[in-house]
Design a protein around this motif. Sequence first.
Motif, mmCIF file in Angstrom:
data_model
loop_
_atom_site.group_PDB
_atom_site.id
_atom_site.type_symbol
_atom_site.label_atom_id
_atom_site.label_comp_id
_atom_site.label_asym_id
_atom_site.label_seq_id
_atom_site.Cartn_x
_atom_site.Cartn_y
_atom_site.Cartn_z
ATOM 1 N N ASP A 66 0.837 -1.193 0.000
ATOM 2 C CA ASP A 66 0.000 0.000 0.000
ATOM 3 C C ASP A 66 0.872 1.243 0.000
ATOM 4 O O ASP A 66 2.100 1.148 0.040
ATOM 5 C CB ASP A 66 -1.016 -0.016 1.140
ATOM 6 C CG ASP A 66 -0.406 0.050 2.524
ATOM 7 O OD1 ASP A 66 0.545 0.831 2.744
ATOM 8 O OD2 ASP A 66 -0.887 -0.669 3.417
ATOM 9 N N ALA A 67 0.236 2.395 -0.034
ATOM 10 C CA ALA A 67 0.946 3.656 -0.200
ATOM 11 C C ALA A 67 1.321 4.344 1.108
ATOM 12 O O ALA A 67 1.776 5.477 1.102
ATOM 13 C CB ALA A 67 0.085 4.605 -1.040
ATOM 14 N N SER A 68 1.158 3.663 2.240
ATOM 15 C CA SER A 68 1.457 4.268 3.538
ATOM 16 C C SER A 68 2.727 3.657 4.133
ATOM 17 O O SER A 68 2.962 2.454 4.012
ATOM 18 C CB SER A 68 0.300 4.040 4.511
ATOM 19 O OG SER A 68 0.645 4.453 5.813
ATOM 20 N N THR A 69 3.506 4.482 4.806
ATOM 21 C CA THR A 69 4.684 3.968 5.510
ATOM 22 C C THR A 69 4.378 3.714 6.985
ATOM 23 O O THR A 69 5.272 3.336 7.738
ATOM 24 C CB THR A 69 5.871 4.942 5.393
ATOM 25 O OG1 THR A 69 5.464 6.227 5.862
ATOM 26 C CG2 THR A 69 6.353 5.038 3.950
ATOM 27 N N ARG A 70 3.140 3.891 7.396
ATOM 28 C CA ARG A 70 2.739 3.564 8.771
ATOM 29 C C ARG A 70 2.625 2.056 8.914
ATOM 30 O O ARG A 70 1.944 1.407 8.121
ATOM 31 C CB ARG A 70 1.395 4.198 9.115
ATOM 32 C CG ARG A 70 1.485 5.671 9.404
ATOM 33 C CD ARG A 70 0.171 6.257 9.890
ATOM 34 N NE ARG A 70 -0.444 5.444 10.921
ATOM 35 C CZ ARG A 70 -1.757 5.293 11.066
ATOM 36 N NH1 ARG A 70 -2.587 5.883 10.246
ATOM 37 N NH2 ARG A 70 -2.231 4.554 12.033
ATOM 38 N N THR A 71 3.298 1.515 9.917
ATOM 39 C CA THR A 71 3.197 0.073 10.147
ATOM 40 C C THR A 71 1.904 -0.228 10.893
ATOM 41 O O THR A 71 1.412 0.608 11.662
ATOM 42 C CB THR A 71 4.402 -0.449 10.950
ATOM 43 O OG1 THR A 71 4.478 0.240 12.176
ATOM 44 C CG2 THR A 71 5.692 -0.274 10.168
ATOM 45 N N PRO A 72 1.347 -1.410 10.678
ATOM 46 C CA PRO A 72 0.098 -1.761 11.353
ATOM 47 C C PRO A 72 0.295 -1.873 12.867
ATOM 48 O O PRO A 72 1.344 -2.299 13.335
ATOM 49 C CB PRO A 72 -0.253 -3.137 10.775
ATOM 50 C CG PRO A 72 0.659 -3.364 9.647
ATOM 51 C CD PRO A 72 1.814 -2.454 9.786
ATOM 52 N N GLY A 105 5.710 3.633 0.503
ATOM 53 C CA GLY A 105 4.757 2.728 1.125
ATOM 54 C C GLY A 105 5.368 1.561 1.856
ATOM 55 O O GLY A 105 6.479 1.628 2.369
ATOM 56 N N LYS A 106 4.619 0.477 1.869
ATOM 57 C CA LYS A 106 5.063 -0.739 2.555
ATOM 58 C C LYS A 106 4.456 -1.954 1.875
ATOM 59 O O LYS A 106 3.493 -1.854 1.118
ATOM 60 C CB LYS A 106 4.650 -0.715 4.023
ATOM 61 C CG LYS A 106 3.162 -0.839 4.261
ATOM 62 C CD LYS A 106 2.852 -0.861 5.747
ATOM 63 C CE LYS A 106 1.390 -0.662 6.024
ATOM 64 N NZ LYS A 106 0.853 0.622 5.611
ATOM 65 N N THR A 107 5.041 -3.105 2.169
ATOM 66 C CA THR A 107 4.492 -4.392 1.744
ATOM 67 C C THR A 107 4.393 -5.268 2.975
ATOM 68 O O THR A 107 5.344 -5.366 3.752
ATOM 69 C CB THR A 107 5.386 -5.058 0.681
ATOM 70 O OG1 THR A 107 5.476 -4.181 -0.448
ATOM 71 C CG2 THR A 107 4.810 -6.401 0.249
ATOM 72 N N ILE A 108 3.241 -5.882 3.140
ATOM 73 C CA ILE A 108 3.032 -6.834 4.224
ATOM 74 C C ILE A 108 2.914 -8.214 3.590
ATOM 75 O O ILE A 108 2.124 -8.416 2.666
ATOM 76 C CB ILE A 108 1.763 -6.511 5.035
ATOM 77 C CG1 ILE A 108 1.888 -5.118 5.653
ATOM 78 C CG2 ILE A 108 1.533 -7.579 6.099
ATOM 79 C CD1 ILE A 108 0.635 -4.640 6.352
ATOM 80 N N ARG A 109 3.719 -9.146 4.093
ATOM 81 C CA ARG A 109 3.678 -10.528 3.601
ATOM 82 C C ARG A 109 3.270 -11.422 4.760
ATOM 83 O O ARG A 109 3.887 -11.404 5.818
ATOM 84 C CB ARG A 109 5.025 -10.971 3.060
ATOM 85 C CG ARG A 109 4.995 -12.402 2.486
ATOM 86 C CD ARG A 109 6.322 -12.767 1.854
ATOM 87 N NE ARG A 109 7.402 -12.724 2.822
ATOM 88 C CZ ARG A 109 7.886 -13.811 3.445
ATOM 89 N NH1 ARG A 109 7.390 -15.000 3.195
ATOM 90 N NH2 ARG A 109 8.882 -13.687 4.294
ATOM 91 N N ALA A 110 2.217 -12.181 4.531
ATOM 92 C CA ALA A 110 1.752 -13.156 5.512
ATOM 93 C C ALA A 110 1.958 -14.550 4.936
ATOM 94 O O ALA A 110 1.681 -14.787 3.754
ATOM 95 C CB ALA A 110 0.278 -12.936 5.825
ATOM 96 N N VAL A 111 2.454 -15.454 5.765
ATOM 97 C CA VAL A 111 2.699 -16.836 5.357
ATOM 98 C C VAL A 111 1.733 -17.725 6.142
ATOM 99 O O VAL A 111 1.673 -17.645 7.376
ATOM 100 C CB VAL A 111 4.157 -17.262 5.630
ATOM 101 C CG1 VAL A 111 4.394 -18.699 5.218
ATOM 102 C CG2 VAL A 111 5.120 -16.313 4.926
#
Length: 115
Positions: A66-72, A105-111
């Motif tokens: 997504d386009a945000s650099t805020r981490t969840p 932004g950031k990328t979140i990867r879930a396994v």
Amino acid sequence: MTTAAAARHHVSESLQRIGVGLDSVIAADALMVTTELVTNATRHGGGITLFRTDITGDALHVSVGDASTRTPTARRSDPGQPGGYGWPLIQRLAEHIDVTLHPGGKTIRAVLRLH
């Protein structure tokens, strides 16, 4: 992918190709994590910039950018406010999660394990 429904459809097809039944707990978990990642990117991250899935060995990797650099972060539950359950749910269902910040932004990867 621009919607959670399109992302779920893609994951469903991927799971079916490798013989995972859509009525299984594995599929339900994978579809829930997919929905939450995409919804959070849309709602809190300024929009989806990347959607990718890979199946390696016995694991499904779902990556959403997504386009945000805020981490969840987990939000405190407030009965007067809807939501706040997505990130804790992702953390509970995924075997591994990583968040990669990058310019724009950031990328979140879930396994998720497929067994």
